[in-house]
Design a protein around this motif. Structure first.
Motif, PDB file in Angstrom:
ATOM      1  N   VAL A  61      91.021 -28.109 -19.447  1.00 25.55           N
ATOM      2  CA  VAL A  61      92.076 -27.096 -19.421  1.00 25.55           C
ATOM      3  C   VAL A  61      92.934 -27.199 -20.685  1.00 25.55           C
ATOM      4  CG1 VAL A  61      94.152 -26.327 -18.209  1.00 25.55           C
ATOM      5  CG2 VAL A  61      92.077 -26.842 -16.928  1.00 25.55           C
ATOM      6  N   LYS A  62      93.168 -28.413 -21.160  1.00 22.19           N
ATOM      7  CA  LYS A  62      93.938 -28.590 -22.398  1.00 22.19           C
ATOM      8  C   LYS A  62      93.211 -27.938 -23.568  1.00 22.19           C
ATOM      9  CE  LYS A  62      96.550 -31.880 -25.043  1.00 22.19           C
ATOM     10  NZ  LYS A  62      97.176 -33.190 -25.002  1.00 22.19           N
ATOM     11  N   ARG A  63      91.892 -28.135 -23.642  1.00 21.70           N
ATOM     12  CA  ARG A  63      91.083 -27.531 -24.702  1.00 21.70           C
ATOM     13  C   ARG A  63      91.146 -26.008 -24.590  1.00 21.70           C
ATOM     14  NH1 ARG A  63      86.517 -25.059 -24.811  1.00 21.70           N
ATOM     15  NH2 ARG A  63      86.011 -25.554 -22.662  1.00 21.70           N
ATOM     16  N   LEU A  64      90.965 -25.521 -23.387  1.00 22.87           N
ATOM     17  CA  LEU A  64      90.947 -24.085 -23.140  1.00 22.87           C
ATOM     18  C   LEU A  64      92.330 -23.464 -23.341  1.00 22.87           C
ATOM     19  CD1 LEU A  64      88.821 -22.046 -22.225  1.00 22.87           C
ATOM     20  CD2 LEU A  64      89.525 -22.489 -19.890  1.00 22.87           C
ATOM     21  N   GLY A  65      93.376 -24.210 -23.011  1.00 29.39           N
ATOM     22  CA  GLY A  65      94.737 -23.705 -23.107  1.00 29.39           C
ATOM     23  C   GLY A  65      95.223 -23.480 -24.525  1.00 29.39           C
ATOM     24  N   GLN A  66      94.463 -23.941 -25.505  1.00 31.03           N
ATOM     25  CA  GLN A  66      94.830 -23.686 -26.900  1.00 31.03           C
ATOM     26  C   GLN A  66      94.710 -22.198 -27.225  1.00 31.03           C
ATOM     27  OE1 GLN A  66      92.378 -26.372 -29.167  1.00 31.03           O
ATOM     28  NE2 GLN A  66      93.466 -28.158 -28.428  1.00 31.03           N
ATOM     29  N   ASN A  67      93.972 -21.479 -26.376  1.00 30.88           N
ATOM     30  CA  ASN A  67      93.818 -20.036 -26.517  1.00 30.88           C
ATOM     31  C   ASN A  67      94.155 -19.414 -25.154  1.00 30.88           C
ATOM     32  OD1 ASN A  67      92.955 -17.388 -26.682  1.00 30.88           O
ATOM     33  ND2 ASN A  67      91.053 -17.868 -27.736  1.00 30.88           N
ATOM     34  N   PRO A  68      95.436 -19.111 -24.904  1.00 32.80           N
ATOM     35  CA  PRO A  68      95.835 -18.595 -23.586  1.00 32.80           C
ATOM     36  C   PRO A  68      95.074 -17.339 -23.165  1.00 32.80           C
ATOM     37  CG  PRO A  68      97.770 -19.153 -24.872  1.00 32.80           C
ATOM     38  CD  PRO A  68      96.581 -19.276 -25.794  1.00 32.80           C
ATOM     39  N   LYS A  69      94.725 -16.496 -24.108  1.00 34.64           N
ATOM     40  CA  LYS A  69      93.988 -15.272 -23.792  1.00 34.64           C
ATOM     41  C   LYS A  69      92.619 -15.623 -23.208  1.00 34.64           C
ATOM     42  CE  LYS A  69      92.739 -10.904 -25.985  1.00 34.64           C
ATOM     43  NZ  LYS A  69      92.717 -10.159 -27.252  1.00 34.64           N
ATOM     44  N   MET A  71      91.860 -18.607 -21.802  1.00 33.09           N
ATOM     45  CA  MET A  71      92.092 -19.303 -20.526  1.00 33.09           C
ATOM     46  C   MET A  71      92.300 -18.288 -19.404  1.00 33.09           C
ATOM     47  SD  MET A  71      94.834 -22.263 -19.483  1.00 33.09           S
ATOM     48  CE  MET A  71      96.277 -21.249 -19.649  1.00 33.09           C
ATOM     49  N   CYS A  72      93.050 -17.261 -19.679  1.00 32.17           N
ATOM     50  CA  CYS A  72      93.296 -16.214 -18.689  1.00 32.17           C
ATOM     51  C   CYS A  72      91.990 -15.520 -18.308  1.00 32.17           C
ATOM     52  CB  CYS A  72      94.288 -15.214 -19.259  1.00 32.17           C
ATOM     53  SG  CYS A  72      94.682 -13.864 -18.152  1.00 32.17           S
ATOM     54  N   ALA A  73      91.190 -15.166 -19.314  1.00 40.00           N
ATOM     55  CA  ALA A  73      89.913 -14.487 -19.053  1.00 40.00           C
ATOM     56  C   ALA A  73      88.984 -15.368 -18.224  1.00 40.00           C
ATOM     57  CB  ALA A  73      89.248 -14.090 -20.366  1.00 40.00           C
ATOM     58  N   VAL A  74      89.019 -16.668 -18.479  1.00 41.72           N
ATOM     59  CA  VAL A  74      88.172 -17.608 -17.725  1.00 41.72           C
ATOM     60  C   VAL A  74      88.621 -17.669 -16.270  1.00 41.72           C
ATOM     61  CG1 VAL A  74      87.549 -20.045 -17.473  1.00 41.72           C
ATOM     62  CG2 VAL A  74      87.506 -18.973 -19.728  1.00 41.72           C
ATOM     63  N   MET A  75      89.921 -17.787 -16.050  1.00 39.25           N
ATOM     64  CA  MET A  75      90.447 -17.902 -14.684  1.00 39.25           C
ATOM     65  C   MET A  75      90.186 -16.635 -13.863  1.00 39.25           C
ATOM     66  SD  MET A  75      91.627 -20.922 -14.577  1.00 39.25           S
ATOM     67  CE  MET A  75      92.353 -22.226 -15.540  1.00 39.25           C
ATOM     68  N   LEU A  76      90.061 -15.496 -14.551  1.00 40.37           N
ATOM     69  CA  LEU A  76      89.822 -14.228 -13.865  1.00 40.37           C
ATOM     70  C   LEU A  76      88.361 -13.781 -13.966  1.00 40.37           C
ATOM     71  CD1 LEU A  76      93.014 -12.290 -15.023  1.00 40.37           C
ATOM     72  CD2 LEU A  76      92.652 -13.501 -12.866  1.00 40.37           C
ATOM     73  N   SER A  77      87.490 -14.634 -14.498  1.00 38.50           N
ATOM     74  CA  SER A  77      86.087 -14.271 -14.719  1.00 38.50           C
ATOM     75  C   SER A  77      85.314 -14.130 -13.406  1.00 38.50           C
ATOM     76  CB  SER A  77      85.403 -15.322 -15.589  1.00 38.50           C
ATOM     77  OG  SER A  77      85.243 -16.534 -14.865  1.00 38.50           O
ATOM     78  N   ASN A  78      84.193 -13.457 -13.483  1.00 35.68           N
ATOM     79  CA  ASN A  78      83.319 -13.307 -12.316  1.00 35.68           C
ATOM     80  C   ASN A  78      82.827 -14.660 -11.830  1.00 35.68           C
ATOM     81  OD1 ASN A  78      83.519 -10.513 -12.223  1.00 35.68           O
ATOM     82  ND2 ASN A  78      81.864 -10.240 -13.677  1.00 35.68           N
ATOM     83  N   THR A  79      82.531 -15.566 -12.754  1.00 37.27           N
ATOM     84  CA  THR A  79      82.057 -16.901 -12.370  1.00 37.27           C
ATOM     85  C   THR A  79      83.132 -17.631 -11.580  1.00 37.27           C
ATOM     86  OG1 THR A  79      80.580 -17.037 -14.266  1.00 37.27           O
ATOM     87  CG2 THR A  79      81.220 -19.115 -13.256  1.00 37.27           C
ATOM     88  N   ALA A  80      84.356 -17.575 -12.051  1.00 38.51           N
ATOM     89  CA  ALA A  80      85.453 -18.240 -11.341  1.00 38.51           C
ATOM     90  C   ALA A  80      85.642 -17.627  -9.955  1.00 38.51           C
ATOM     91  CB  ALA A  80      86.739 -18.145 -12.157  1.00 38.51           C
ATOM     92  N   LYS A  81      85.633 -16.305  -9.897  1.00 38.42           N
ATOM     93  CA  LYS A  81      85.810 -15.626  -8.605  1.00 38.42           C
ATOM     94  C   LYS A  81      84.704 -15.993  -7.629  1.00 38.42           C
ATOM     95  CE  LYS A  81      88.130 -11.646 -10.618  1.00 38.42           C
ATOM     96  NZ  LYS A  81      87.955 -10.256 -11.018  1.00 38.42           N
ATOM     97  N   SER A  82      83.463 -15.986  -8.096  1.00 40.74           N
ATOM     98  CA  SER A  82      82.335 -16.280  -7.207  1.00 40.74           C
ATOM     99  C   SER A  82      82.304 -17.752  -6.798  1.00 40.74           C
ATOM    100  CB  SER A  82      81.012 -15.866  -7.843  1.00 40.74           C
ATOM    101  OG  SER A  82      80.725 -16.658  -8.973  1.00 40.74           O
ATOM    102  N   SER A  83      83.026 -18.599  -7.538  1.00 44.54           N
ATOM    103  CA  SER A  83      83.095 -20.026  -7.198  1.00 44.54           C
ATOM    104  C   SER A  83      84.216 -20.329  -6.217  1.00 44.54           C
ATOM    105  CB  SER A  83      83.301 -20.856  -8.466  1.00 44.54           C
ATOM    106  OG  SER A  83      82.236 -20.675  -9.349  1.00 44.54           O
ATOM    107  N   GLY A  84      84.958 -19.309  -5.834  1.00 46.76           N
ATOM    108  CA  GLY A  84      86.039 -19.511  -4.878  1.00 46.76           C
ATOM    109  C   GLY A  84      87.365 -19.881  -5.506  1.00 46.76           C
ATOM    110  N   VAL A  85      87.468 -19.733  -6.828  1.00 44.85           N
ATOM    111  CA  VAL A  85      88.718 -20.051  -7.517  1.00 44.85           C
ATOM    112  C   VAL A  85      89.788 -19.049  -7.101  1.00 44.85           C
ATOM    113  CG1 VAL A  85      89.826 -20.028  -9.791  1.00 44.85           C
ATOM    114  CG2 VAL A  85      87.628 -21.170  -9.482  1.00 44.85           C
ATOM    115  N   LYS A  86      90.958 -19.571  -6.823  1.00 49.02           N
ATOM    116  CA  LYS A  86      92.115 -18.725  -6.522  1.00 49.02           C
ATOM    117  C   LYS A  86      92.945 -18.690  -7.808  1.00 49.02           C
ATOM    118  CE  LYS A  86      92.275 -20.089  -1.685  1.00 49.02           C
ATOM    119  NZ  LYS A  86      93.042 -20.846  -0.679  1.00 49.02           N
ATOM    120  N   PRO A  87      92.955 -17.542  -8.497  1.00 50.48           N
ATOM    121  CA  PRO A  87      93.657 -17.488  -9.792  1.00 50.48           C
ATOM    122  C   PRO A  87      95.106 -17.961  -9.724  1.00 50.48           C
ATOM    123  CG  PRO A  87      92.418 -15.474  -9.448  1.00 50.48           C
ATOM    124  CD  PRO A  87      92.346 -16.255  -8.164  1.00 50.48           C
TER     125      PRO A  87
END
Length: 114
Positions: A61-69, A71-87
């Motif tokens: 997350v620290k690596r990904l957080g260097q680019n907030p845009k 990180m946001c796209a990842v948290m809202l991605s189809n892969t995250a959603k299908s994995s049960g991630v709650k944004p």
């Protein structure tokens, strides 16, 4: 036969253009779905706000957080959603990792980073 070669050429150009466009998206060197796969250590922490956040998750997350845009796209991605991630829970991970330099207040779709 000449028409088939022209069609293939046009398709190849469109495919290359699509790759070039994707390369300048939210995650310049990857796609949000590909980056989401790297966040496997965060699975339980992204579903349960009371779950402990593993150090390996914080590192990603620290690596990904260097680019907030990105990180946001990842948290809202189809892969995250299908994995049960709650944004709304996933976006609390930087705070739960105690990152001082996190993008507090960054708007991520309908969510805001705490």
């Amino acid at each position: 036969m000449e028409v088939s070669v022209k069609c293939l050429f046009v398709l190849a150009i469109l495919a290359i253009a699509g790759i070039a466009v994707d390369a300048t998206g939210e995650c310049p060197k990857s796609t949000p779905d590909a980056e989401a796969m790297k966040l496997y250590p965060c699975a339980s922490a992204a579903q349960d706000p009371n779950a402990a956040v593993p150090a390996s998750c914080c590192a990603e997350v620290k690596r990904l957080g260097q680019n907030p845009k990105c990180m946001c796209a990842v948290m809202l991605s189809n892969t995250a959603k299908s994995s049960g991630v709650k944004p709304e829970v996933a976006l609390t991970i930087p705070k739960r990792c105690n990152f001082a330099n996190r993008p507090v207040g960054y708007k991520c779709g309908p969510y805001t980073l705490p």
